[in-house]
Design an enzyme around this catalytic site. Structure first.
Site, PDB file in Angstrom:
ATOM      1  N   CYS A 120       0.869  -1.172   0.000  1.00  0.00           N
ATOM      2  CA  CYS A 120       0.000   0.000   0.000  1.00  0.00           C
ATOM      3  C   CYS A 120       0.907   1.222   0.000  1.00  0.00           C
ATOM      4  CB  CYS A 120      -0.987  -0.016   1.164  1.00  0.00           C
ATOM      5  SG  CYS A 120      -0.253   0.160   2.804  1.00  0.00           S
ATOM      6  N   CYS A 194      -4.101  -0.725  -2.231  1.00  0.00           N
ATOM      7  CA  CYS A 194      -4.272   0.724  -2.353  1.00  0.00           C
ATOM      8  C   CYS A 194      -4.339   1.065  -3.835  1.00  0.00           C
ATOM      9  CB  CYS A 194      -3.086   1.413  -1.678  1.00  0.00           C
ATOM     10  SG  CYS A 194      -2.917   3.162  -2.039  1.00  0.00           S
ATOM     11  N   CYS A 201       4.717   1.704 -11.162  1.00  0.00           N
ATOM     12  CA  CYS A 201       5.349   0.672 -11.978  1.00  0.00           C
ATOM     13  C   CYS A 201       6.313  -0.115 -11.106  1.00  0.00           C
ATOM     14  CB  CYS A 201       6.081   1.299 -13.155  1.00  0.00           C
ATOM     15  SG  CYS A 201       6.848   0.092 -14.247  1.00  0.00           S
TER      16      CYS A 201
END
Length: 257
Positions: A120, A194, A201
């Protein structure tokens, strides 16, 4: 004259359509946006949206606004509700038919433990909660860790308290870590919790299976007391983990309450 046969249960009617079944299968793996389901199924957006509306009306699928881009929504399959509907459909056919877990595979378990990474943004609430719950439920059968794209200084106190109160798990000494510190680690699953971190990336060794759970940040809950939001978050993550277990450990075929 014999009375007309009753209609098939609503779940059977919903799931019997080939495209709706495909959508259920896709959402059983990960939360997706409409455009991603269009790409994965090769069907036009208006058709996907129509069948998603039917699945939502049937209580099998929910939608939640993306915390990264509020113009987008993530669709989520309610596996717990699906299990209830499967059981009801079986009982409608014959009282003895229930939802029976599949038998464990006969092939021997791989020597290496499956490795799971939860991610997250801050690695202070959602991902460490998931890490702690999966470690607790698998008792060492799974290698599990968590990290964040922008780690905070420490664990959120409400996350610490709710895990301690509800599950007897103490994460107070755990410290958030950055995702880049794990670039050389090999993972079988990378699960993002999240919407913002999903857009980052990430290139991990071994190309792990990417799964997304669109879960709002409980720390962003409105009001002076965000504690109830953390209670809801722990419940939701624990439910998702219970349905993840059969994919990770062949012995865990039956979802435990």
């Amino acid at each position: 004259m014999r009375p007309a046969d009753p209609a098939a249960p609503a779940f059977v009617q919903l799931a019997a359509h080939p495209l709706r079944w495909r959508l259920l299968k896709e959402l059983a793996v990960s939360d997706y946006r409409v455009r991603e389901l269009v790409e994965r199924t090769g069907q036009p957006q208006n058709l996907i949206s129509y069948h998603l509306r039917l699945l939502r009306a049937g209580g099998l699928v929910t939608a939640r606004r993306s915390s990264c881009d509020a113009r987008d929504s993530y669709y989520h399959l309610d596996l717990q509700q699906c299990a209830h509907e499967f059981a009801r459909a079986g009982s409608a056919l014959h009282p003895a038919l229930g939802f029976a877990p599949a038998p464990p595979p006969s092939s021997p378990r791989a020597a290496r433990r499956p490795a799971v990474l939860f991610a997250c943004t801050g690695n202070s609430a959602r991902s460490p909660i998931a890490e702690a719950l999966l470690r607790h439920r698998t008792k060492g059968q799974v290698e599990v860790t968590s990290a964040g794209s922008h780690p905070r200084p420490g664990m959120h106190p409400d996350a610490v308290q709710v895990l301690r109160d509800q599950h007897g798990i103490d994460i107070s000494e755990q410290r958030p870590r950055h995702l880049r510190t794990l670039n050389d680690r090999r993972f079988d699953y990378m699960i993002t919790l999240c919407d913002k971190v999903r857009e980052v990336c990430l290139d991990f060794t071994g190309h792990p299976r990417l799964v997304h759970w669109s879960i709002p940040d409980p720390a962003a809950a409105a009001g002076p007391d965000g504690h109830p939001a953390f209670v809801r978050t722990v419940v939701e993550i624990d439910t998702r983990i219970r349905y993840l277990l059969p994919l990770l450990t062949p012995a865990s075929q039956e979802v435990q309450p």
